[in-house]
Design an enzyme around this catalytic site. Structure first.
Site, PDB file in Angstrom:
ATOM      1  N   TYR A 329       0.887  -1.416  -0.029  1.00 41.38           N
ATOM      2  CA  TYR A 329      -0.108  -0.093  -0.039  1.00 41.38           C
ATOM      3  C   TYR A 329       0.693   1.149   0.032  1.00 41.38           C
ATOM      4  CZ  TYR A 329      -4.172  -2.744   1.327  1.00 41.38           C
ATOM      5  OH  TYR A 329      -5.460  -3.657   1.360  1.00 41.38           O
ATOM      6  N   PHE A 332       2.362   1.971  -3.536  1.00 45.87           N
ATOM      7  CA  PHE A 332       1.222   2.448  -4.468  1.00 45.87           C
ATOM      8  C   PHE A 332       0.794   3.728  -4.017  1.00 45.87           C
ATOM      9  CE2 PHE A 332       0.571  -2.131  -5.413  1.00 45.87           C
ATOM     10  CZ  PHE A 332       1.306  -2.172  -6.751  1.00 45.87           C
ATOM     11  N   LYS A 338      -1.444   9.097 -10.221  1.00 45.67           N
ATOM     12  CA  LYS A 338      -2.605   8.366 -10.456  1.00 45.67           C
ATOM     13  C   LYS A 338      -3.602   9.087  -9.581  1.00 45.67           C
ATOM     14  CE  LYS A 338      -3.304   4.359  -7.996  1.00 45.67           C
ATOM     15  NZ  LYS A 338      -3.176   3.022  -7.678  1.00 45.67           N
ATOM     16  N   TYR A 339      -3.575   9.412  -8.263  1.00 45.26           N
ATOM     17  CA  TYR A 339      -4.695   9.943  -7.512  1.00 45.26           C
ATOM     18  C   TYR A 339      -5.081  11.359  -8.416  1.00 45.26           C
ATOM     19  CZ  TYR A 339      -3.556   6.043  -4.859  1.00 45.26           C
ATOM     20  OH  TYR A 339      -3.266   4.666  -4.523  1.00 45.26           O
ATOM     21  N   GLU A 397     -13.958  -2.019   2.015  1.00 45.64           N
ATOM     22  CA  GLU A 397     -12.519  -2.594   2.030  1.00 45.64           C
ATOM     23  C   GLU A 397     -12.603  -3.887   2.511  1.00 45.64           C
ATOM     24  OE1 GLU A 397      -9.809  -2.316   0.470  1.00 45.64           O
ATOM     25  OE2 GLU A 397      -8.969  -3.781   1.328  1.00 45.64           O
ATOM     26  N   ASP A 425     -16.336  -7.220   2.025  1.00 45.66           N
ATOM     27  CA  ASP A 425     -16.054  -7.846   0.356  1.00 45.66           C
ATOM     28  C   ASP A 425     -17.231  -7.015  -0.340  1.00 45.66           C
ATOM     29  OD1 ASP A 425     -15.987  -8.805  -2.325  1.00 45.66           O
ATOM     30  OD2 ASP A 425     -14.725 -10.494  -1.622  1.00 45.66           O
ATOM     31  N   MET A 426     -16.926  -6.206  -1.465  1.00 46.13           N
ATOM     32  CA  MET A 426     -17.863  -5.552  -2.134  1.00 46.13           C
ATOM     33  C   MET A 426     -18.989  -6.365  -2.677  1.00 46.13           C
ATOM     34  SD  MET A 426     -15.875  -4.201  -5.430  1.00 46.13           S
ATOM     35  CE  MET A 426     -14.185  -3.892  -4.865  1.00 46.13           C
ATOM     36  N   GLU A 441     -10.383   1.087  -7.934  1.00 48.57           N
ATOM     37  CA  GLU A 441      -9.204   0.970  -8.575  1.00 48.57           C
ATOM     38  C   GLU A 441      -8.718  -0.536  -8.520  1.00 48.57           C
ATOM     39  OE1 GLU A 441      -6.058  -0.025  -9.574  1.00 48.57           O
ATOM     40  OE2 GLU A 441      -5.095   1.118  -8.256  1.00 48.57           O
ATOM     41  N   GLU A 450      -6.620  -8.233 -12.473  1.00 51.21           N
ATOM     42  CA  GLU A 450      -6.966  -8.575 -11.180  1.00 51.21           C
ATOM     43  C   GLU A 450      -8.362  -8.709 -10.840  1.00 51.21           C
ATOM     44  OE1 GLU A 450      -4.349  -5.638  -9.104  1.00 51.21           O
ATOM     45  OE2 GLU A 450      -2.771  -6.320  -9.944  1.00 51.21           O
TER      46      GLU A 450
END
Lengths: 641, 641
Positions: A329, A332, A338-339, A397, A425-426, A441, A450
């Protein structure tokens, strides 16, 4: 003395060598070429060039000594291995019709390699094959490679490619030296200790033809003095095309070796010599090479960080099946670019969703699915602030360890009234309300690898029918590449399953043979009933005419994602987002590399397959020759749901 | 702050840890235990000890946060991994009869390990198994190990062994904690990330029983304050036996961890504290441990050079089939002790062969077979000088590259009239005269394993009937050892052939379970007609009674050679030649380690087998349990003739 000090560059291309004549007195040879002239190593014959085994008298009781340049003791082991590359006698011809010469050549080659191994030299330079027949040469080299210590064998290959449309090509003339190399290395089974020293000539092949060599194991480039031009002050210089080549060599860790007689008479010029020292005849050429080296831009910070990852195969992350670690984490989250792109996309979506006049009355429900330790939550809140839109944010998350950080972040930043954290878990969350905007993302190097499609299909249950998904779509891309190092690293595992696995890799020593083409596209939300995430694509790649033939070791994969409207983010080389480092490319290897010539397209098939518990890719090549079907049923490589 | 600076010692045992209570404020915990107290790391609980999963309310929508000590962000990644070992909650009991407790324990163990992995900690301390049943504990740990990152799991094991002859041993009482460890690790298939933290108590088992642990993967030793005695000035100190143990720990790279409440009230004593700083309650114990560390002798020069070779498996040399490299000769020639022993042997042989009164009239023909780059030629000439005997020396060497050095040596030293160089394999040389003395050094770590017998059988054709061979005989030895690291390194290759190979290895983290016994002897010259070099030996090793049970991972091999008369040279531990470094031991692994108890001898069989082109060993164990026959027909490991 290295060519110069280029910030961040620790590659071997800092060192420059010189090809010398045979000299019995190796310490003196080093003294005159290294210490006082500035070269870093010599490429020197190890054996008297007049030696022929068949002419040696069998002396009393077999006590003959081979005419090597001195004994091993004349240099320290460290000197031998750092400063001397062995040059194998150039008279040898292992495919001669003259049997005595042929047998003498075999004997001498083996004696010289044995001597060089005894000295633990790092490399030997093998003379270029003579003529068009070299089967016996390759056979002997293959034999030698079976029992070799760590030494590299550099096969000398002249950098020649005659254009196909030139008419009067004689049959015994070398048309494309890449074919010579390719045949030789196929006979030697791609052995990783067989590499290349290219002989750079005054005429260069086309840029596409040159580009092929950067995917091959070129270790050295020999520049003869006759490839140099003369500048207005009488000094040697190189043509623009030669200069461009040499920068390419430096950037690919290839060492330059100077060779030949001096053709520019400027020996008086070198000012920084100790008084009385004799200038080296090639000193002005070395100074020019050093000038070209020092003139290069310093390696950008990000390239320096990534140096250790170049051409290093990594297993792709499986963030759905496994939980990421804190350090992952951390890495990244540092990718600011990216953000910023995400924030720009959210800004545009918020403005489209809520007109300026409703900004203070309407609250947009924004859900970040796969919130990790919170960087997209932050981007969303900043977008809200930037646009003046009111937000209610859910951070979903599944990793309970990241949730710990999320909680402490929300507390620290005082976001408690805006942000709700969902440790779930979504795909299985039972949401109490629906979202206007779903931000995620979940992209891998190959876009969908992924399992972003599967996750978002699950999450869109709680997106309003007219809601927005950021990203709104993404597409994967592939292109055929020459990548001999990657191929050898996969081969080293000695099993099929590593050839049926995709790897994340910072591509460096590769040749990209044809522009990337799109493979699979996914669009979100996807309200089509029963929309499957299985895919099949057939692609045909053309190698440009002026490239010549090339070997395809596999396919490089990339992605490009449309976040929202015209805001995109991706690593497909022609449109890649600058200064973003969250993704390297992906590499799909081929079990047997395929030789491709212009005019015969590379026809490749890719499948994305799904079962209840896993997703995987299968791939194959059907033209110009047939490969096996790779990764059938996901037997070697798959991503768990 | 490491315990001290011991010259040459770079092992982890320099670092000392402290076991702490749960503390929400980890930065403060580090501050008070490391920076101001001098410890290098803490062994700290990661989760509130009052936590029980079954008592947690399922909060709204699953947004509960686990009661970890802070978030990952409170320390940097480097701090987490260098300074914190996670202590798994000691209340867990995965084999409890109480199902709620058992399930709570499983859940908590997995949550804590997942959190520690998330933080990239280097290790977690697992509480000792409770009671005699631990199958479910081992099963969960085994599961966890399958998907673990690089983290080590240290299973806490109390250092207990009750002597077998003590009468009133209750059945539920722990008799030998080694059995506990052995069962646990067998259930976990010897996983290389499962290691041990021994709990040192005030009473210690016997030295033999303690010795077993040095062959196991012990990473830490926890010293409770109650193992300390009090010296005359009121300070803590350890018994002589505890001191000896701690030196052993330091020498085997095992880290010490201090634990418990202070039992010595000497807090005023520490003089070097910054004014105002509160002394750490365990500071006087740490000072004492540091004193013991600093008191050790510095690591001898040779040990320092060999540090990198400790427990590192190497393929044995094959100097007959392959030629040695220059650097290998260079290394071996530095072993002065070896050549002094040879010179002493030659001196004695020359004196026995030629009486003083004949010294000036008789010339002794001495042949060095396998002369390499000449060190034995030099030893022979020095022996001639020392004794005043006249010599004619032949230096026979098959490696043409070493012959180059020999020639330059003879020329440089002016030995041309005494020394004749023969560039030939001794087995095939057609000598013009016969030798009085035949000198060779063709010995491997296991004596005959570099084919000295076969070479000397060939060479004795040119030795006079009454001639002398130096060496005159040599014998190999083996002993059973515990060597879990070596076993795991062999196992990592995942094939049978690596388990059927002998390795040269600098043995370090091993336990030698029983004294070495002789295996095969060869004597030279050997004039018996048709004397075969095949051998077979059956040996029985007894483990001392006070050792307790132990695991045999294979056999350590050595040799001892009689050069001449009473001059010997060898590496068999009880008679090893001091300061000689040319040979490490050899290791013969077992495919499945065998558990051995005192009273059940280890019965082992070794064969030396010969065919026209190769020589190999086969081995097996037949008691206390049966192993497969290893290396049948030399299918995995052989030495080429």
């Amino acid at each position: 003395m290295p060519l110069g000090d280029r910030a961040g560059d620790k590659s071997e291309s800092r060192y420059c060598g010189v090809e010398t004549e045979f000299d019995d007195d190796v310490p003196q040879l080093l003294l005159s070429n290294l210490s006082s002239a500035g070269f870093d190593f010599v490429v020197a014959p190890l054996m008297d060039p007049s030696y022929r085994p068949s002419l040696m008298q069998k002396e009393n009781g077999g006590s003959a000594v081979l005419p090597f340049a001195g004994s091993d003791l004349i240099l320290s082991p460290a000197q031998w291995s750092s400063h001397v590359v062995g040059k194998i006698s150039s008279w040898i011809d292992l495919d001669s019709e003259d049997e005595t010469l042929r047998i003498d050549s075999e004997t001498t080659l083996k004696q010289e390699i044995a001597w060089a191994s005894h000295l633990s030299l790092q490399a030997c330079l093998l003379p270029a094959p003579k003529g068009t027949s070299y089967a016996n040469y390759a056979r002997c080299v293959h034999q030698i490679l079976q029992g070799l210590n760590n030494m590299q064998l550099w096969l000398r290959i002249p950098l020649v490619k005659v254009d196909d449309d030139s008419t009067d090509v004689k049959s015994d003339h070398l048309v494309d030296s890449w074919d010579l190399w390719n045949s030789f290395r196929l006979l030697c089974e791609h052995h990783s200790q067989l590499s290349i020293a290219i002989d750079v000539l005054s005429t260069l092949p086309s840029p596409n033809a040159l580009g092929r060599w950067f995917g091959e194991s070129v270790r050295a480039a020999i520049f003869s003095t006759d490839c140099f031009l003369t500048n207005s002050r009488g000094y040697p210089c190189l043509s623009k095309r030669h200069q461009k080549l040499i920068t390419g060599l430096f950037n690919h860790s290839i060492q330059v070796v100077l060779s030949g007689k001096p053709l520019h008479n400027v020996s008086k010029g070198s000012a920084d010599l100790p008084s009385g020292a004799q200038s080296h005849p090639l000193r002005c050429y070395l100074d020019y090479i050093a000038f070209l080296y020092q003139r290069m831009d310093p390696l950008p910070e990000q390239e320096r960080i990534e140096l250790g990852y170049r051409d290093f195969l990594q297993a792709p992350l499986q963030p759905l099946m496994d939980n990421l670690e804190s350090q992952t984490y951390e890495t990244f989250e540092k990718d600011r670019v990216k953000y910023i792109q995400y924030q720009r996309a959210i800004v545009k979506a918020l403005k489209d969703r809520v007109a300026d006049e409703n900004a203070s009355s309407i609250t947009t429900v924004l859900m970040v699915v796969g919130a990790g330790r919170g960087p997209l939550v932050r981007a969303a809140l900043q977008a809200g602030e930037e646009t003046g839109r009111k937000l209610k944010v859910y951070a979903v998350e599944k990793n309970p360890n990241a949730v710990v950080t999320l909680h402490s972040l929300v507390k620290m930043e005082g976001w408690e009234r805006i942000v709700t954290i969902i440790s779930c878990d979504m795909r299985y969350w039972d949401a109490s309300e629906k979202a206007d905007i779903l931000v995620s993302e979940l992209l891998g190097s190959f876009g969908d690898n992924e399992l972003s499609p599967e996750c978002l299909d699950g999450a869109q249950r709680f997106l309003k029918q007219d809601g927005i998904s950021i990203p709104s779509s993404y597409t994967s891309f592939i292109q055929p590449i020459t990548a001999s190092k990657l191929y050898n690293d996969v081969k080293a595992h000695k099993d099929v399953s590593h050839f049926e696995t995709a790897y994340v890799v910072k591509l460096h020593n590769v040749a990209r043979l044809s522009p990337p083409q799109p493979v699979f596209t996914f669009t979100h939300p996807n309200w089509t009933p029963d929309g499957s995430n299985q895919r099949y694509k057939k692609l045909a790649f053309e190698i440009p005419n002026d490239t010549g033939a090339a070997l395809v070791h596999g396919f490089a994969g990339y992605f490009d994602a449309t976040l929202y409207g015209d805001v995109h983010l991706g690593i497909e080389p022609s449109t890649a987002t600058p200064n973003m480092f969250s993704w390297f490319a992906i590499f799909f290897p081929l079990r047997t590399p395929i030789c491709v010539r212009p005019g015969s397209p590379v026809e490749v098939h890719f499948w994305r397959c799904c079962s209840p518990h896993k997703v995987w890719y299968e791939w194959c090549v059907t033209s110009p020759s047939q490969s096996p079907l790779h990764n059938c049923n996901g037997r070697s490589y798959w991503v768990g749901l």
